[in-house]
Design a protein around this motif. Structure first.
Motif, mmCIF file in Angstrom:
data_model
loop_
_atom_site.group_PDB
_atom_site.id
_atom_site.type_symbol
_atom_site.label_atom_id
_atom_site.label_comp_id
_atom_site.label_asym_id
_atom_site.label_seq_id
_atom_site.Cartn_x
_atom_site.Cartn_y
_atom_site.Cartn_z
ATOM 1 N N VAL D 162 0.929 -1.380 -0.003
ATOM 2 C CA VAL D 162 0.057 0.094 -0.157
ATOM 3 C C VAL D 162 0.847 1.421 0.111
ATOM 4 O O VAL D 162 1.585 1.500 0.816
ATOM 5 C CB VAL D 162 -0.779 0.077 1.300
ATOM 6 N N GLN D 163 0.735 2.031 -0.932
ATOM 7 C CA GLN D 163 1.590 3.112 -1.106
ATOM 8 C C GLN D 163 0.989 4.461 -1.534
ATOM 9 O O GLN D 163 0.104 4.503 -2.373
ATOM 10 C CB GLN D 163 3.089 2.873 -1.896
ATOM 11 N N MET D 164 1.441 5.595 -0.945
ATOM 12 C CA MET D 164 1.191 6.876 -1.171
ATOM 13 C C MET D 164 1.540 7.423 -2.711
ATOM 14 O O MET D 164 2.475 7.212 -3.168
ATOM 15 C CB MET D 164 1.513 7.912 -0.348
ATOM 16 N N LYS D 165 0.782 8.499 -3.195
ATOM 17 C CA LYS D 165 1.194 9.087 -4.453
ATOM 18 C C LYS D 165 1.827 10.420 -4.030
ATOM 19 O O LYS D 165 1.559 10.918 -3.058
ATOM 20 C CB LYS D 165 -0.006 9.331 -5.458
ATOM 21 N N ASN D 166 2.467 11.109 -4.824
ATOM 22 C CA ASN D 166 2.596 12.869 -4.927
ATOM 23 C C ASN D 166 3.343 12.774 -3.601
ATOM 24 O O ASN D 166 3.131 13.760 -2.981
ATOM 25 C CB ASN D 166 1.465 13.560 -4.893
ATOM 26 N N VAL D 167 4.268 12.078 -3.274
ATOM 27 C CA VAL D 167 4.859 12.212 -1.879
ATOM 28 C C VAL D 167 5.825 13.460 -1.455
ATOM 29 O O VAL D 167 5.569 13.990 -0.460
ATOM 30 C CB VAL D 167 5.734 10.648 -1.691
ATOM 31 N N GLN D 168 6.345 13.997 -2.477
ATOM 32 C CA GLN D 168 7.075 15.062 -2.196
ATOM 33 C C GLN D 168 6.549 16.419 -1.805
ATOM 34 O O GLN D 168 7.188 17.268 -1.286
ATOM 35 C CB GLN D 168 8.171 15.475 -3.340
ATOM 36 N N GLN D 169 4.955 16.586 -2.255
ATOM 37 C CA GLN D 169 4.384 17.441 -1.699
ATOM 38 C C GLN D 169 3.880 17.773 -0.518
ATOM 39 O O GLN D 169 3.463 18.783 0.144
ATOM 40 C CB GLN D 169 3.105 17.924 -2.631
ATOM 41 N N THR D 170 4.116 16.624 0.469
ATOM 42 C CA THR D 170 3.588 16.370 1.791
ATOM 43 C C THR D 170 4.322 17.318 2.830
ATOM 44 O O THR D 170 5.252 16.805 3.182
ATOM 45 C CB THR D 170 3.462 14.858 2.363
ATOM 46 N N LEU D 171 3.682 18.027 3.580
ATOM 47 C CA LEU D 171 4.265 18.963 4.509
ATOM 48 C C LEU D 171 3.535 19.177 5.638
ATOM 49 O O LEU D 171 3.716 20.242 6.457
ATOM 50 C CB LEU D 171 4.742 20.273 3.793
ATOM 51 N N ASP D 172 2.466 18.522 5.802
ATOM 52 C CA ASP D 172 1.127 18.741 6.887
ATOM 53 C C ASP D 172 1.564 17.822 8.156
ATOM 54 O O ASP D 172 1.120 16.712 8.256
ATOM 55 C CB ASP D 172 -0.038 18.603 6.056
ATOM 56 N N ARG D 173 2.302 18.395 9.275
ATOM 57 C CA ARG D 173 2.287 17.593 10.253
ATOM 58 C C ARG D 173 1.116 17.133 11.072
ATOM 59 O O ARG D 173 1.119 15.964 11.517
ATOM 60 C CB ARG D 173 3.393 18.173 11.397
ATOM 61 N N LYS D 174 0.133 17.985 10.891
ATOM 62 C CA LYS D 174 -1.141 17.485 11.838
ATOM 63 C C LYS D 174 -1.739 16.359 11.291
ATOM 64 O O LYS D 174 -2.176 15.345 11.811
ATOM 65 C CB LYS D 174 -2.109 18.727 11.457
ATOM 66 N N SER D 175 -1.870 16.333 9.806
ATOM 67 C CA SER D 175 -2.226 15.045 9.181
ATOM 68 C C SER D 175 -1.493 13.778 9.347
ATOM 69 O O SER D 175 -2.040 12.670 9.632
ATOM 70 C CB SER D 175 -2.716 15.300 7.742
ATOM 71 N N ILE D 176 -0.292 14.041 9.374
ATOM 72 C CA ILE D 176 0.579 12.779 10.025
ATOM 73 C C ILE D 176 0.171 12.385 11.176
ATOM 74 O O ILE D 176 0.178 11.147 11.366
ATOM 75 C CB ILE D 176 2.193 13.295 10.030
ATOM 76 N N GLU D 177 0.286 13.348 12.194
ATOM 77 C CA GLU D 177 0.229 12.939 13.588
ATOM 78 C C GLU D 177 -1.328 12.383 13.781
ATOM 79 O O GLU D 177 -1.648 11.649 14.669
ATOM 80 C CB GLU D 177 0.408 14.002 14.710
#
Lengths: 358, 358, 358, 358
Positions: D162-177
């Motif tokens: 299972v893998q994400m797309k468009n990985v390099q744009q991700t900068l949102d710490r809230k949605s990570i946590e």
């Protein structure tokens, strides 16, 4: 780039302050399967401890060692060995008056200017209490070196102007430990003690010289052209608090001799190549030659005197101070285990470095 | 782990043998945009060159430096700077008779046993010809340090038993270079020269002491607890061929003093904190305090004497040898630029190490 | 602190620029008494040389190696080994138009800003011509490792989108050298060559993947927790120009598997412990387990394309440039000896580091 | 030469075992006067802690940090910072049955053979519990880097297949946590959790990929030719337990592109030089170019499965084992703070290394 690690293969990283939680270290690169004799390590620490005699600091520290890692079922595992010694008798309030003062010939001024911040309590990081870490690591190194037949014997060969003769022949550990100043010559030892008593009465302090002999050395330790055995030994000694000089073999005196007097001629003894004399101090071309390694270390007198001295405070005012707190009149006897420990660290490091040639 | 690299940030790696193609080095970590004054570097090399006087080795070497990398349009680029000096006057046949002989107080025996193989021609790697690399790297370091206002002045303060007084005040480069033995005191210089002549007539050799002063030092160089400024300086000096002792400040003599005599009291001079005396030699707690750094280095007499000496060969026979080849009676004057160079290497390295605190 | 030295015990210091006097290095820590087979070293260099095929740079360099130190009568002596390769075919004028230009995906911009000065001729220090030093040092390492039964075999497993199957079984050096792209699978090799021809016609460039297998590895190389064998191997590979990725064993693909599929179960084969599969790539817990070490290295396409590209100059103007000079369409085949060399450097370094445990 | 120290200027020495007294470290080279925010450090540790979710190990550890040195009145002093975390919930008896067993794809076999002795309890030194030291040191590094405007954001971009797309744009710490698997894409996060549940039911385990972005990077970090920024970053990541691959920028995928597609063209944005694309991942020629640093790290599945596996014991018998003890099904979410911490250590080290050029 900070400088709290010593050695290349057998590496000691030291940490801790005089009046923080405690003093400790991490040894990375100790050979595995070495049996850790904790009593021996503690006995080495006890030789360095304050409160051993009337002229040493009366600070009471049990200096009990605690191992945090790297030992399993009494043996080293090849993993880093961390150890810690708590500070118990920390009278930090003794030092409140020093918060803003630069004591003469102490590290207060240089630490303040280098780091912009200073733990002033008992000298903080610059305290000789840090040398505990060296004694512990040196004791572990000694356990390994003794298995290889290598032994290290240090003693006090001079205090103030009182000095021993025929220093290089001294190899009797009993007579060293019998002396409260760790001088194996009983007569000289008595003169040293009497000198210390006199100077203490004046509120003054003394320095001296430690001589050290390493026996059982193999041929081949030392890595020219920069990491010569005696160059690393010299650095090790000069890194000890209050050390101002280092000599290998005949040292400064030998420089007054002619080549024909100084040279160590080779001879055959019991089918082995040896030198007739040992002016080289066991090192030639930066590599041990199998003779005893012999060197001397000069310690300046303790900087804290119980007399008035002129100095300057942080705000740039000229002031007068007078020593307070618990201080040694002469640290040289307590420094013997430290000199031995640093010699052990240099020796084991070069012993292991030499393994690449096997 | 071999030991042919010196320094942590400004790092010199040395290579070359006395009678191979040449001697060279690589400096990694030299700051970029430093203007390389080749004439200055060559003049430093010339001070070290053989053949400068009647009592130095008559080997004729132009010692002309060639740069192989790291310099672009006359400036350093931040890339490693490699340099090379060819060996020209290599009379290797002079050394054929030494193939199997261990000369007393040379490195023949220890190199043979450590490495199991030895380039015996002119001492091979153990030759003091290697110190060329230190002089070149030291000259580059000096170019940088001079920009920072730091200057290094070495001189011969004793040869054999002839020694200067009031050594720490000497800062006059002209009178040093005016003396063929690099001793700034004209009278003492004359005595030294006459001593050398006498000893040369006997086929014997001499050692001596070099003193060195570093002026313009900033406060803050040195990295306790192990990489103290004077500890690294001591190692640097002890790594030079024939060095047997090192002292910072008042050294061994200062250890005979009491604390009240030895301590350097702080005073305000021109709104700046200074010490009244400089027994510390410019270093306190392992960190420079802004006073001149002052130290001494002891050189043993040249090992090759033109007299018969007893020794042993590789096969274990006791034999007699007598010096041949081209050798110095006393290398101490030629060692002045080497001592200065090593001081420059230690100073620039600690200068750059200290940058992390800025 | 600059970074031109690789390794801890067997240490290579690299120097030189693309269009300066030449490229060279110093190896400190090579074991003594190693016989130096110059023909072998030269043959390794020849594999890296430009001008080997139609799709490689036509720059003509003999790349003839010259040793400056450390070798005596054909053997290493334990002293540092310096070597030098002159630059002959340096058409610096080809690069005059690049003095002020930052080429896309080159190091022009970052070097200019980091060092404030830049040798723009042929990329200066950032040129892949530097990798010559790695191939030389790697060849010397290979000579030592071959004596220990350790062999290193690299090959091209993909170029662009053309890729080999069953990569881990490939151990046939002949079929690798038979292919002008160093791909042992003849059919795939042909596809790769045809792809290169097509892309060359467009003035474009290609990247690819090199796979590498180390056979004959002993159990025990690698130093947890930071200097794990594959961590040092990864760093070594990522330090090669144009490398953007590294995998050990089953790498990124293996991360999609379940534990029960990925685990390498232990079995007894010929009375020795082995693993049934080798998803670990020969390293477990950061230490070699005696199986073949297997890894992959990703190279991005050559940055210099013969097409118009948008970029910026030193003065901050947006401009257009088009590739000139002599450049490879695909460097991956020429990088095989570099990958092997870096693997040899990591292996010999860890082999010698492991000696302290003996 | 052992390998438990990471970094050149900002250096972490790690110690401790899974079931010994605890885990700790010493940081030498932390800049002085850094305010130590203990809550932040503890919060970083908590992200790594076991027991955070149903698929993580249920071992209960408070992982409460204790500082032993280097901090005075809440600030760093330039002295080494030692810290210690006790092991509390050590059920060593869980491991008695493993004393003589080599678990598949664990470090049991290689440690036993390398060191000749092994602390088998919970993996001893090879346990991922050691990564606590990295998280602590990384948190201190982050405190410094945040002052410089540098931020580090890691997240899980794939688990199993299972893998994400468009990985390099991700900068949102809230949605990570917000995601229990630290994947910022809510849909993918749900798929990952469901996959983990399925695999757990089978007694099997999973691996995955962590992506990481460093923002606010200055131009100029990295030291060619060996200590390139991404080479040290790669080593740092590969030194983490279970990591099998590393990519910078477009990595392995980018190697399939042509040069014209891969190249990052320079443009002027707001009067500053930037690249239009970031296939380089923020590093060109081994030096950061001011764009975001972007990289990926591959973790293999957890080796301990709750299924029967074939293996071998110390005595050389083929046996069967089945997982016991408290283990994670998938460690990748807990490894996010470790990846960030190692990135912080590399960044601060290169930040301070770059100071020599100022």
């Amino acid at each position: 780039m900070a400088g709290n690690t010593f050695g290349k293969i057998f590496r000691l990283t030291s940490f801790g302050e005089s009046h923080g939680p405690g003093i400790g270290g991490v040894i990375d690169g100790c050979p595995p399967k070495l049996i850790i004799d904790i009593e021996f390590i503690q006995s080495e620490l006890n030789k360095r401890k304050p409160g051993q005699s009337e002229f040493a600091s009366p600070r009471i520290e049990t200096d009990k060692i605690e191992f945090l890692s790297g030992i399993f079922e009494g043996q080293t595992t090849g993993a880093p060995i961390a150890f810690f010694i708590s500070n118990n008798d920390t009278k930090s309030s003794d030092y409140n008056h020093l918060r803003d003062v630069f004591r003469p010939s102490h590290a207060d001024f240089t630490y303040e200017l280098k780091y912009g911040i200073r733990d002033y309590r008992g000298g903080g990081r610059s305290s000789a209490r840090e040398t505990i870490t060296r004694v512990v690591a040196g004791a572990i190194a000694k356990l390994y070196l003794l298995q290889q037949g290598i032994d290290i014997i240090g003693f006090v060969s001079s205090i103030g102007h009182v000095q021993m003769k025929n220093v290089q022949q001294t190899l009797d550990r009993k007579s060293i430990e019998a002396s409260s100043v760790r001088c194996p010559d009983a007569e000289i030892s008595a003169s040293m003690q009497s000198l210390i008593s006199d100077v203490k009465a004046d509120g003054d302090t003394l320095g001296g010289v430690i001589s050290c002999i390493v026996t059982g050395m193999p041929v081949g330790l030392g890595e020219p052209v920069f990491d010569k055995f005696h160059a690393d030994l010299g650095k090790a000694m000069l890194s000890i608090n209050a050390v101002k000089g280092f000599e290998i073999g005949s040292g400064f005196e030998g420089c007054k001799q002619k080549g024909s007097e100084q040279n160590d001629q080779f001879v055959i003894v019991d089918n082995q190549i040896h030198t007739k004399t040992n002016n080289s101090g066991g090192v030639q071309g930066g590599i041990t030659n199998g003779e005893n390694v012999f060197f001397k270390v000069a310690f300046k007198p303790v900087a804290t005197v119980m007399q008035k001295q002129q100095t300057v405070d942080k705000q740039g005012n000229e002031i007068e101070i007078e020593g307070k707190g618990r201080h040694d009149v002469c640290v040289v006897p307590r420094a013997v285990p430290i000199v031995e420990a640093m010699a052990a660290l240099v020796t084991i490091d070069h012993f292991l470095r030499n393994r690449m040639y096997l």
